[in-house]
Motif scaffolding. Structure first.
Motif, PDB file in Angstrom:
ATOM      1  N   GLY A  24     -52.156 -29.439 -28.759  1.00 41.54           N
ATOM      2  CA  GLY A  24     -53.101 -29.195 -27.820  1.00 41.54           C
ATOM      3  C   GLY A  24     -53.603 -30.245 -26.832  1.00 41.54           C
ATOM      4  O   GLY A  24     -54.487 -30.873 -26.800  1.00 41.54           O
ATOM      5  N   GLY A  25     -52.622 -30.900 -26.175  1.00 44.84           N
ATOM      6  CA  GLY A  25     -52.628 -32.117 -25.355  1.00 44.84           C
ATOM      7  C   GLY A  25     -53.166 -32.019 -24.117  1.00 44.84           C
ATOM      8  O   GLY A  25     -53.364 -33.001 -23.463  1.00 44.84           O
ATOM      9  N   LEU A  26     -53.192 -30.800 -23.567  1.00 49.02           N
ATOM     10  CA  LEU A  26     -53.932 -30.695 -22.174  1.00 49.02           C
ATOM     11  C   LEU A  26     -55.508 -30.414 -22.550  1.00 49.02           C
ATOM     12  O   LEU A  26     -55.957 -30.214 -23.552  1.00 49.02           O
ATOM     13  CB  LEU A  26     -53.490 -29.311 -21.650  1.00 49.02           C
ATOM     14  N   SER A  27     -56.171 -30.552 -21.390  1.00 52.57           N
ATOM     15  CA  SER A  27     -57.604 -30.278 -21.726  1.00 52.57           C
ATOM     16  C   SER A  27     -57.781 -28.859 -22.098  1.00 52.57           C
ATOM     17  O   SER A  27     -57.053 -27.939 -21.729  1.00 52.57           O
ATOM     18  CB  SER A  27     -58.043 -30.638 -20.207  1.00 52.57           C
ATOM     19  N   ALA A  28     -58.864 -28.753 -22.675  1.00 57.76           N
ATOM     20  CA  ALA A  28     -59.202 -27.297 -23.182  1.00 57.76           C
ATOM     21  C   ALA A  28     -59.304 -26.399 -21.910  1.00 57.76           C
ATOM     22  O   ALA A  28     -58.857 -25.149 -22.102  1.00 57.76           O
ATOM     23  CB  ALA A  28     -60.479 -27.401 -24.044  1.00 57.76           C
ATOM     24  N   ARG A  29     -59.721 -26.664 -20.885  1.00 57.65           N
ATOM     25  CA  ARG A  29     -59.811 -25.997 -19.511  1.00 57.65           C
ATOM     26  C   ARG A  29     -58.589 -25.548 -19.046  1.00 57.65           C
ATOM     27  O   ARG A  29     -58.216 -24.325 -18.881  1.00 57.65           O
ATOM     28  CB  ARG A  29     -60.597 -26.985 -18.596  1.00 57.65           C
ATOM     29  N   GLN A  30     -57.603 -26.669 -19.036  1.00 59.75           N
ATOM     30  CA  GLN A  30     -56.400 -26.174 -18.781  1.00 59.75           C
ATOM     31  C   GLN A  30     -55.546 -25.303 -19.545  1.00 59.75           C
ATOM     32  O   GLN A  30     -54.925 -24.276 -19.233  1.00 59.75           O
ATOM     33  CB  GLN A  30     -55.413 -27.660 -18.428  1.00 59.75           C
ATOM     34  N   ILE A  31     -55.924 -25.574 -20.886  1.00 58.30           N
ATOM     35  CA  ILE A  31     -55.103 -24.761 -21.904  1.00 58.30           C
ATOM     36  C   ILE A  31     -55.585 -23.190 -21.731  1.00 58.30           C
ATOM     37  O   ILE A  31     -54.867 -22.145 -21.767  1.00 58.30           O
ATOM     38  CB  ILE A  31     -55.295 -25.074 -23.101  1.00 58.30           C
ATOM     39  N   THR A  32     -56.963 -23.118 -21.533  1.00 58.94           N
ATOM     40  CA  THR A  32     -57.540 -21.879 -21.599  1.00 58.94           C
ATOM     41  C   THR A  32     -57.177 -20.983 -20.228  1.00 58.94           C
ATOM     42  O   THR A  32     -56.568 -19.919 -20.016  1.00 58.94           O
ATOM     43  CB  THR A  32     -59.189 -21.959 -21.433  1.00 58.94           C
ATOM     44  N   ARG A  33     -56.930 -21.861 -19.194  1.00 58.80           N
ATOM     45  CA  ARG A  33     -56.519 -21.379 -17.775  1.00 58.80           C
ATOM     46  C   ARG A  33     -55.130 -20.894 -17.859  1.00 58.80           C
ATOM     47  O   ARG A  33     -54.828 -19.663 -17.308  1.00 58.80           O
ATOM     48  CB  ARG A  33     -56.879 -22.473 -16.920  1.00 58.80           C
ATOM     49  N   ARG A  34     -54.309 -21.605 -18.442  1.00 63.79           N
ATOM     50  CA  ARG A  34     -52.634 -21.417 -18.423  1.00 63.79           C
ATOM     51  C   ARG A  34     -52.466 -20.230 -19.462  1.00 63.79           C
ATOM     52  O   ARG A  34     -51.716 -19.450 -19.325  1.00 63.79           O
ATOM     53  CB  ARG A  34     -52.184 -22.600 -18.870  1.00 63.79           C
ATOM     54  N   LEU A  35     -53.314 -19.974 -20.709  1.00 65.74           N
ATOM     55  CA  LEU A  35     -53.345 -18.992 -21.503  1.00 65.74           C
ATOM     56  C   LEU A  35     -53.703 -17.528 -20.640  1.00 65.74           C
ATOM     57  O   LEU A  35     -52.894 -16.736 -20.724  1.00 65.74           O
ATOM     58  CB  LEU A  35     -54.099 -19.222 -22.745  1.00 65.74           C
ATOM     59  N   GLU A  36     -54.638 -17.643 -20.134  1.00 66.46           N
ATOM     60  CA  GLU A  36     -55.228 -16.624 -19.355  1.00 66.46           C
ATOM     61  C   GLU A  36     -54.462 -16.183 -18.312  1.00 66.46           C
ATOM     62  O   GLU A  36     -53.968 -14.891 -18.039  1.00 66.46           O
ATOM     63  CB  GLU A  36     -56.791 -16.697 -18.801  1.00 66.46           C
ATOM     64  N   GLY A  37     -53.475 -17.004 -17.734  1.00 67.87           N
ATOM     65  CA  GLY A  37     -52.519 -16.773 -16.754  1.00 67.87           C
ATOM     66  C   GLY A  37     -51.353 -15.971 -17.431  1.00 67.87           C
ATOM     67  O   GLY A  37     -50.447 -15.324 -16.417  1.00 67.87           O
ATOM     68  N   ILE A  38     -51.073 -15.999 -18.536  1.00 68.30           N
ATOM     69  CA  ILE A  38     -50.050 -15.364 -19.303  1.00 68.30           C
ATOM     70  C   ILE A  38     -50.457 -14.245 -20.111  1.00 68.30           C
ATOM     71  O   ILE A  38     -49.924 -13.633 -20.937  1.00 68.30           O
ATOM     72  CB  ILE A  38     -48.851 -16.251 -20.009  1.00 68.30           C
ATOM     73  N   GLY A  39     -51.892 -13.848 -19.818  1.00 71.09           N
ATOM     74  CA  GLY A  39     -52.535 -12.838 -20.624  1.00 71.09           C
ATOM     75  C   GLY A  39     -53.088 -13.048 -22.112  1.00 71.09           C
ATOM     76  O   GLY A  39     -53.126 -12.009 -22.715  1.00 71.09           O
ATOM     77  N   ILE A  40     -53.203 -14.038 -22.176  1.00 77.32           N
ATOM     78  CA  ILE A  40     -53.678 -14.521 -23.707  1.00 77.32           C
ATOM     79  C   ILE A  40     -54.980 -15.046 -23.437  1.00 77.32           C
ATOM     80  O   ILE A  40     -55.343 -16.059 -22.694  1.00 77.32           O
ATOM     81  CB  ILE A  40     -52.581 -15.428 -24.409  1.00 77.32           C
TER      82      ILE A  40
END
Length: 266
Positions: A24-40
């Motif tokens: 989980g080495g990206l910021s939580a905001r980036q992780i959340t944004r990128r997950l949501e970008g692939i529908g998760i």
């Protein structure tokens, strides 16, 4: 990968019943944004598997724990190092011993030690049905144990951290830092990763994803060129892709289950 490189590392692997993050080495905001970008949505993540405690692998951990209460799977020394570095949010720690196997829903996780300058760094093999994914980043050299664990994988995520000449010519890093990177507890170069892949060509390996590229001392075309040319020299037929730090892309199927590897360059 949701992102992979010197600025942060995070991947998501998905089966029919389970979704796991690896690091989980990206910021939580980036992780959340990128997950949501692939529908998760992050609330649907069943756990975060940690390779080690360095910041580019755990940067988003505290906020993810606070916002979504995602279970954290790691060994005891890694958990202690993260807590000792200042993590104060209560986390749902799921501790395991390095070298052990365990399951999260329908994904079996095999852990193995790797040589790196962390307290107890590890790699993973994730299996579901007859399919398996190997994950080996942040290691100074390939051990006999690593080859034994990776012989059954169809897809391998491996670091190509640096181009040796670019690292040697880099004027921003002092010599002791260069020595650490090139040491047996540092990082794999493009050439070293190419050699690892070459020794796995006679196994089940079908696809290689290159990751953890240095921002200053590597380029995707150099990493891809080194690995692909080595495979070609030996007459192998393995797909080779490169993960990006910043660019999201599509989905890779891994045998019977799907691993979403975001930010792939061909």
């Amino acid at each position: 990968m949701l992102g992979s490189g010197s600025a942060g590392n995070c991947a998501v692997v998905e089966s029919g019943q389970c979704r796991l993050l690896i690091d989980g080495g990206l910021s939580a905001r980036q992780i959340t944004r990128r997950l949501e970008g692939i529908g998760i949505h992050p609330i649907g993540i069943d756990g975060i598997l940690l390779t080690h405690e360095h910041g580019d692998h755990v940067r988003g951990l505290e906020v993810l724990c606070r916002q979504f209460a995602i279970p954290i799977y790691c060994n005891r020394l890694t958990a202690e190092a993260i807590q000792g570095a200042g993590l104060t949010t209560p986390c749902d720690w799921r501790l395991f011993s390095t070298g052990s196997d365990f399951s999260v829903k329908d994904i079996t996780v095999q852990t193995f030690a790797v040589p790196h300058d962390a307290v107890d760094p590890i790699g993973f093999v994730l299996s579901h049905g007859g399919a398996s994914l190997g994950f080996a980043t942040d290691l100074g050299f390939a051990t006999k144990l690593l080859f034994e664990r990776l012989r059954a994988v169809q897809t391998l995520v491996i670091e190509t951290n640096h181009d040796e000449k670019m690292l040697q010519d880099d004027t921003r890093r002092p010599w002791p830092v260069k020595q650490r990177i090139m040491s047996r507890h540092g990082h794999l170069s493009n050439a070293a990763a190419a050699q690892v892949v070459s020794e796995l060509l006679e196994t089940r390996l079908q696809r290689v994803v290159l990751g953890h590229l240095s921002r200053d001392c590597n380029r995707p075309e150099l990493a891809l060129g080194a690995v692909r040319s080595r495979i070609a020299q030996l007459g192998g037929e393995v797909d080779v892709l490169c993960a990006s730090q910043n660019v999201a892309s599509g989905r890779i199927g891994i045998g019977a289950f799907a691993g979403r590897i975001d930010g792939l360059l061909e």
